[in-house]
Design an enzyme around this catalytic site. Structure first.
Site, PDB file in Angstrom:
ATOM      1  N   ALA A   1      16.586  90.899  12.176  1.00  0.00           N
ATOM      2  CA  ALA A   1      15.655  91.637  11.125  1.00  0.00           C
ATOM      3  C   ALA A   1      14.975  90.618  10.525  1.00  0.00           C
ATOM      4  O   ALA A   1      14.054  90.940   9.455  1.00  0.00           O
ATOM      5  CB  ALA A   1      16.609  92.635  10.228  1.00  0.00           C
TER       6      ALA A   1
ATOM      7  N   GLY B   1      26.899  76.846   7.812  1.00  0.00           N
ATOM      8  CA  GLY B   1      28.487  77.283   7.460  1.00  0.00           C
ATOM      9  C   GLY B   1      29.322  76.293   7.933  1.00  0.00           C
ATOM     10  O   GLY B   1      29.020  75.827   9.213  1.00  0.00           O
TER      11      GLY B   1
ATOM     12  N   GLU C   1      29.951  78.852   3.450  1.00  0.00           N
ATOM     13  CA  GLU C   1      28.377  78.464   3.677  1.00  0.00           C
ATOM     14  C   GLU C   1      28.017  77.093   2.715  1.00  0.00           C
ATOM     15  O   GLU C   1      28.821  76.878   1.587  1.00  0.00           O
ATOM     16  CB  GLU C   1      27.692  79.832   2.986  1.00  0.00           C
ATOM     17  CG  GLU C   1      27.668  80.886   3.703  1.00  0.00           C
ATOM     18  CD  GLU C   1      27.231  80.554   5.028  1.00  0.00           C
ATOM     19  OE1 GLU C   1      26.249  80.374   5.311  1.00  0.00           O
ATOM     20  OE2 GLU C   1      28.066  80.606   6.091  1.00  0.00           O
TER      21      GLU C   1
ATOM     22  N   ARG D   1     -37.410  84.598  52.303  1.00  0.00           N
ATOM     23  CA  ARG D   1     -38.041  83.495  51.377  1.00  0.00           C
ATOM     24  C   ARG D   1     -39.590  83.472  51.651  1.00  0.00           C
ATOM     25  O   ARG D   1     -39.729  83.882  52.522  1.00  0.00           O
ATOM     26  CB  ARG D   1     -37.279  82.373  51.308  1.00  0.00           C
ATOM     27  CG  ARG D   1     -37.300  81.743  52.672  1.00  0.00           C
ATOM     28  CD  ARG D   1     -36.463  80.481  52.776  1.00  0.00           C
ATOM     29  NE  ARG D   1     -36.770  79.879  54.191  1.00  0.00           N
ATOM     30  CZ  ARG D   1     -35.861  79.306  54.933  1.00  0.00           C
ATOM     31  NH1 ARG D   1     -34.723  79.264  54.740  1.00  0.00           N
ATOM     32  NH2 ARG D   1     -36.276  78.811  56.018  1.00  0.00           N
TER      33      ARG D   1
ATOM     34  N   LYS E   1     -13.874  86.806  41.871  1.00  0.00           N
ATOM     35  CA  LYS E   1     -13.339  87.754  41.170  1.00  0.00           C
ATOM     36  C   LYS E   1     -13.394  89.053  41.767  1.00  0.00           C
ATOM     37  O   LYS E   1     -14.366  89.252  42.277  1.00  0.00           O
ATOM     38  CB  LYS E   1     -14.420  87.716  39.959  1.00  0.00           C
ATOM     39  CG  LYS E   1     -13.714  88.901  38.838  1.00  0.00           C
ATOM     40  CD  LYS E   1     -15.064  89.489  38.173  1.00  0.00           C
ATOM     41  CE  LYS E   1     -15.426  90.821  38.883  1.00  0.00           C
ATOM     42  NZ  LYS E   1     -16.277  91.782  38.119  1.00  0.00           N
TER      43      LYS E   1
ATOM     44  N   ASP F   1      17.042  84.294  17.500  1.00  0.00           N
ATOM     45  CA  ASP F   1      16.399  83.234  17.484  1.00  0.00           C
ATOM     46  C   ASP F   1      17.205  81.918  18.166  1.00  0.00           C
ATOM     47  O   ASP F   1      16.762  80.715  18.075  1.00  0.00           O
ATOM     48  CB  ASP F   1      15.929  82.648  15.867  1.00  0.00           C
ATOM     49  CG  ASP F   1      17.175  82.124  15.004  1.00  0.00           C
ATOM     50  OD1 ASP F   1      18.172  82.439  15.421  1.00  0.00           O
ATOM     51  OD2 ASP F   1      16.791  81.643  14.008  1.00  0.00           O
TER      52      ASP F   1
ATOM     53  N   LEU G   1      21.247  89.930  15.935  1.00  0.00           N
ATOM     54  CA  LEU G   1      20.672  89.972  14.464  1.00  0.00           C
ATOM     55  C   LEU G   1      19.193  89.421  14.733  1.00  0.00           C
ATOM     56  O   LEU G   1      19.005  88.165  14.792  1.00  0.00           O
ATOM     57  CB  LEU G   1      21.420  89.365  13.365  1.00  0.00           C
ATOM     58  CG  LEU G   1      22.964  89.686  13.458  1.00  0.00           C
ATOM     59  CD1 LEU G   1      23.621  89.039  12.307  1.00  0.00           C
ATOM     60  CD2 LEU G   1      23.139  91.147  13.640  1.00  0.00           C
TER      61      LEU G   1
ATOM     62  N   ARG H   1       9.440  80.664   7.984  1.00  0.00           N
ATOM     63  CA  ARG H   1       8.958  79.482   8.176  1.00  0.00           C
ATOM     64  C   ARG H   1       8.206  79.085   9.290  1.00  0.00           C
ATOM     65  O   ARG H   1       7.483  78.149   9.676  1.00  0.00           O
ATOM     66  CB  ARG H   1      10.230  78.546   8.409  1.00  0.00           C
ATOM     67  CG  ARG H   1      10.997  77.886   6.843  1.00  0.00           C
ATOM     68  CD  ARG H   1      12.244  77.421   6.873  1.00  0.00           C
ATOM     69  NE  ARG H   1      13.311  78.135   7.428  1.00  0.00           N
ATOM     70  CZ  ARG H   1      14.548  77.901   7.966  1.00  0.00           C
ATOM     71  NH1 ARG H   1      14.685  76.492   8.213  1.00  0.00           N
ATOM     72  NH2 ARG H   1      15.315  78.709   8.044  1.00  0.00           N
TER      73      ARG H   1
ATOM     74  N   TYR I   1     -20.445  81.797  43.918  1.00  0.00           N
ATOM     75  CA  TYR I   1     -19.788  82.827  42.987  1.00  0.00           C
ATOM     76  C   TYR I   1     -19.657  84.052  43.828  1.00  0.00           C
ATOM     77  O   TYR I   1     -20.630  84.503  44.368  1.00  0.00           O
ATOM     78  CB  TYR I   1     -20.645  83.339  41.834  1.00  0.00           C
ATOM     79  CG  TYR I   1     -20.259  84.424  41.142  1.00  0.00           C
ATOM     80  CD1 TYR I   1     -18.677  84.424  40.480  1.00  0.00           C
ATOM     81  CD2 TYR I   1     -20.801  85.427  40.959  1.00  0.00           C
ATOM     82  CE1 TYR I   1     -18.241  85.341  39.850  1.00  0.00           C
ATOM     83  CE2 TYR I   1     -20.307  86.572  40.343  1.00  0.00           C
ATOM     84  CZ  TYR I   1     -18.917  86.634  40.044  1.00  0.00           C
ATOM     85  OH  TYR I   1     -18.612  87.590  39.148  1.00  0.00           O
TER      86      TYR I   1
HETATM   87  C1  UD1 Z   1      23.901  81.681   8.960  1.00  0.00           C
HETATM   88  C2  UD1 Z   1      25.446  81.779   8.751  1.00  0.00           C
HETATM   89  C3  UD1 Z   1      25.968  80.273   8.839  1.00  0.00           C
HETATM   90  C4  UD1 Z   1      25.257  79.541  10.078  1.00  0.00           C
HETATM   91  C5  UD1 Z   1      24.016  79.810  10.393  1.00  0.00           C
HETATM   92  C6  UD1 Z   1      23.576  79.262  11.727  1.00  0.00           C
HETATM   93  C7  UD1 Z   1      26.155  83.491   7.376  1.00  0.00           C
HETATM   94  C8  UD1 Z   1      26.453  84.099   5.805  1.00  0.00           C
HETATM   95  N1  UD1 Z   1      25.705  82.208   7.514  1.00  0.00           N
HETATM   96  O1  UD1 Z   1      23.168  81.153   7.856  1.00  0.00           O
HETATM   97  O2  UD1 Z   1      27.446  80.249   8.602  1.00  0.00           O
HETATM   98  O3  UD1 Z   1      25.914  78.338   9.937  1.00  0.00           O
HETATM   99  O4  UD1 Z   1      23.693  81.154  10.283  1.00  0.00           O
HETATM  100  O5  UD1 Z   1      22.205  79.234  12.045  1.00  0.00           O
HETATM  101  O6  UD1 Z   1      26.307  84.434   8.370  1.00  0.00           O
HETATM  102  N2  UD1 Z   1      19.595  88.464   9.777  1.00  0.00           N
HETATM  103  C9  UD1 Z   1      19.357  89.763   9.649  1.00  0.00           C
HETATM  104  N3  UD1 Z   1      19.700  90.520   8.750  1.00  0.00           N
HETATM  105  C10 UD1 Z   1      19.928  89.765   7.276  1.00  0.00           C
HETATM  106  C11 UD1 Z   1      20.153  88.294   7.240  1.00  0.00           C
HETATM  107  C12 UD1 Z   1      19.847  87.556   8.474  1.00  0.00           C
HETATM  108  O7  UD1 Z   1      19.159  90.437  10.471  1.00  0.00           O
HETATM  109  O8  UD1 Z   1      20.086  90.546   6.332  1.00  0.00           O
HETATM  110  C13 UD1 Z   1      19.312  87.597  11.013  1.00  0.00           C
HETATM  111  C14 UD1 Z   1      18.299  86.732  11.013  1.00  0.00           C
HETATM  112  O9  UD1 Z   1      17.139  87.449  11.399  1.00  0.00           O
HETATM  113  C15 UD1 Z   1      18.599  85.676  11.732  1.00  0.00           C
HETATM  114  C16 UD1 Z   1      20.156  85.640  11.710  1.00  0.00           C
HETATM  115  O10 UD1 Z   1      20.521  87.015  11.178  1.00  0.00           O
HETATM  116  O11 UD1 Z   1      18.464  85.867  13.235  1.00  0.00           O
HETATM  117  C17 UD1 Z   1      20.658  84.366  10.688  1.00  0.00           C
HETATM  118  O12 UD1 Z   1      20.137  84.668   9.545  1.00  0.00           O
HETATM  119  P1  UD1 Z   1      19.770  83.202   8.686  1.00  0.00           P
HETATM  120  O13 UD1 Z   1      19.402  83.846   7.317  1.00  0.00           O
HETATM  121  O14 UD1 Z   1      19.085  82.329   9.421  1.00  0.00           O
HETATM  122  O15 UD1 Z   1      21.249  82.923   8.483  1.00  0.00           O
HETATM  123  P2  UD1 Z   1      21.983  81.953   7.669  1.00  0.00           P
HETATM  124  O16 UD1 Z   1      22.177  82.395   6.108  1.00  0.00           O
HETATM  125  O17 UD1 Z   1      21.013  80.447   7.262  1.00  0.00           O
HETATM  126 CA    CA Z   2      19.044  80.171  10.296  1.00  0.00          CA
END
Ligand code: UD1
Ligand code: CA
Length: 448
Positions: free
Chosen positions: A10, A137, A152, A436, A347, A100, A8, A15, A362
């Site tokens: 997206a 979570g 959560e 020279r 170079k 990440d 994931l 931050r 050089y």
């Molecule tokens: C999520 C978990 C939480 C966990 C935490 C760990 C859920 C509801 N919560 O929290 O239980 O402890 O991660 O870090 O799953 N992303 C998408 N599309 C979206 C939303 C998120 O691709 O619509 C991706 C983000 O880019 C990221 C990852 O999913 O890489 C997690 O998203 P983030 O919003 O950080 O998760 P949390 O809701 O904080």
């Molecule tokens: Ca997160």
């Protein structure tokens, strides 16, 4: 057994406060996206990445290494996985990770998959015990050691908030169970999002079995801002440096040695503090690299000594000494047993074996032969203001101090140039060129 890896990525990563998409920030020589794909590769040779914000840039970096699905609006982790439905179909198990989580180790992912398969679970979640679980979570276990649900932070009650076992976000699902649960996830929660974590409760309620595997809290760290990026990068470097040391490389102070992930180093090489070794660099065995050296995308052979120098996109032959304060710019090819001394800049040039360029010189766009001596202060005048021209100095030539070699020009085999000469015409083999003006002494000039 077909395992599908879904990453994931997206989210926007607000931050980071950056114009660059979050997963394209780099740590120890790779983007976060590459680190994430790399650890998923252990279970799926072509994982699927869910992209959204800045999808073009992310896809470009990962081209060939992953498939992509697009999530137009970020409506939660469950919604993100729904985008990958078609990629999940036909697989036996699905592993979910985040773009990440760059400290997540392959072993942790493999362990989670093994647990799911060996115990015939419907899902397994990777959890950690956090000192400060704020925002994460919480894992709700039942008395038999199975995971019942994940709550959560925002939706948790006072009792649940006390739990310090947290969801890392990494799951392994039986793909059928996941696909079924995805169809049932709603968005009735404090954020109005589709939570992937709800799949756990859904599977549990329909009689499925879910367990957890644990990793240390550091591995679970998401990289959301620059402070976490620095922390993650430090841990990655610690792992990289440790592996080099185990393989026989001496790092005088591993905490202050910066080696990118794809660097290769031979045994018995010694690296002093403050060195930055980047990109696809290869260093042979028995080298000594002193502090304040930066090497990028270069090939260093065996037994090379380098002192406080910069070497970029170049190669250095065995037994050669470089520096202090030498600057090898791209496409410099230095032979064996050479000396490239202080304040020498090279170079786009070839330097033959046993050649000495000891100080303040050089060399740009030149082919310097074997066993040549370029005296102190030699300048290859390669640029006439319009074009770069090439100069050749043949084997065994001796170019006197402070000679200008005005390109294009050729100094023949074993030829000499007198110190201070400005050479504009070819020097024949074995000749001495003096270019020279003759010295005039004006007698009693001061008295007059
Ligand atoms: C999520 C978990 C939480 C966990 C935490 C760990 C859920 C509801 N919560 O929290 O239980 O402890 O991660 O870090 O799953 N992303 C998408 N599309 C979206 C939303 C998120 O691709 O619509 C991706 C983000 O880019 C990221 C990852 O999913 O890489 C997690 O998203 P983030 O919003 O950080 O998760 P949390 O809701 O904080
Ligand atoms: Ca997160």
């Amino acid at each position: 057994m077909k395992v599908k890896g879904i990453i994931l990525a997206a989210g926007k990563g607000t931050r980071m406060k950056s114009d660059i998409p979050k997963v394209l920030h780099r740590a120890a020589g790779r983007t976060m996206a590459e680190w994430a794909v790399n650890s998923a590769l252990s279970v799926d040779e072509k994982p699927t990445v869910v992209v959204g914000h800045s999808k073009e840039e992310v896809m470009q970096i990962l081209e060939g290494k992953a498939d992509f699905v697009f999530q137009l609006e970020q409506k939660g982790t469950g919604h993100a996985v729904m985008m990958a439905k078609e990629n999940i179909k036909g697989s036996d198990y699905t592993v979910i990770t985040y773009g990440d989580m760059i400290l997540l180790r392959k072993e942790s992912i493999e362990g989670l998959v093994d647990l799911t398969i060996n115990e015939n679970l419907d899902a397994a979640v990777l959890t950690a015990f956090a000192d400060d679980p704020t925002g994460l979570g919480r894992i709700i276990n039942n008395s038999e050691g199975y995971v019942e649900k994940i709550v959560e932070h925002r939706d948790a009650n006072e009792e649940q908030l006390k739990i310090n076992e947290i969801n890392t976000g990494v799951f392994c699902f039986k793909s059928d169970a996941l696909l079924d649960a995805l169809g049932k996830i709603g968005c009735d929660n404090s954020q109005g999002e589709y939570y992937l974590t709800d799949a756990v409760e859904i599977i549990n309620k329909s009689g499925g079995r879910i367990k957890s595997a644990h990793c240390d809290a550091l591995e679970a760290l998401g990289t959301n801002d620059r402070a976490q990026l620095a922390l993650s990068a430090k841990e990655l470097r610690r792992r990289i440096n440790n592996e080099h040391m185990i393989n026989g490389v001496t790092l005088i102070d591993p905490d202050n040695t910066y080696i990118d992930a794809d660097v290769k180093i031979g045994n018995d090489t010694i690296i002093y503090p403050g060195c930055v070794i980047e990109g696809k660099t290869e260093i042979g065995s028995g080298c000594v690299i002193y502090g304040a050296t930066n090497i990028k995308d270069s090939k260093i052979a065996e037994n090379v000594t380098i002192k406080a120098s910069n070497i970029l996109h170049s190669s250095v032959g065995s037994g050669t000494n470089v520096g202090p304060n030498a600057y090898l710019r791209p496409k410099s090819k230095i032979g064996k047993n050479c000396k490239i001394g202080d304040f020498v800049e090279i170079k786009n040039s070839d330097i033959g074996d046993d050649t000495k360029i000891s100080h303040l010189t050089y060399v740009g766009d030149a082919d310097i032969g074997k066993d040549v001596n370029l005296g102190c202060g030699v300048v290859v005048v390669n640029y006439d203001g319009k074009n770069k021209n090439r100069t050749v100095v043949e084997d065994n030539a001796f170019v006197g101090c402070n000679t200008n070699l005005v390109s294009p020009v050729r100094v023949g085999k074993g030829a000499y140039t007198a110190a201070g000469s400005t050479i504009t015409e070819d020097v024949p083999e074995g000749a001495l060129a003096i270019a020279r003006s003759r010295q005039i002494n004006k007698e009693d000039w001061k008295k007059k």
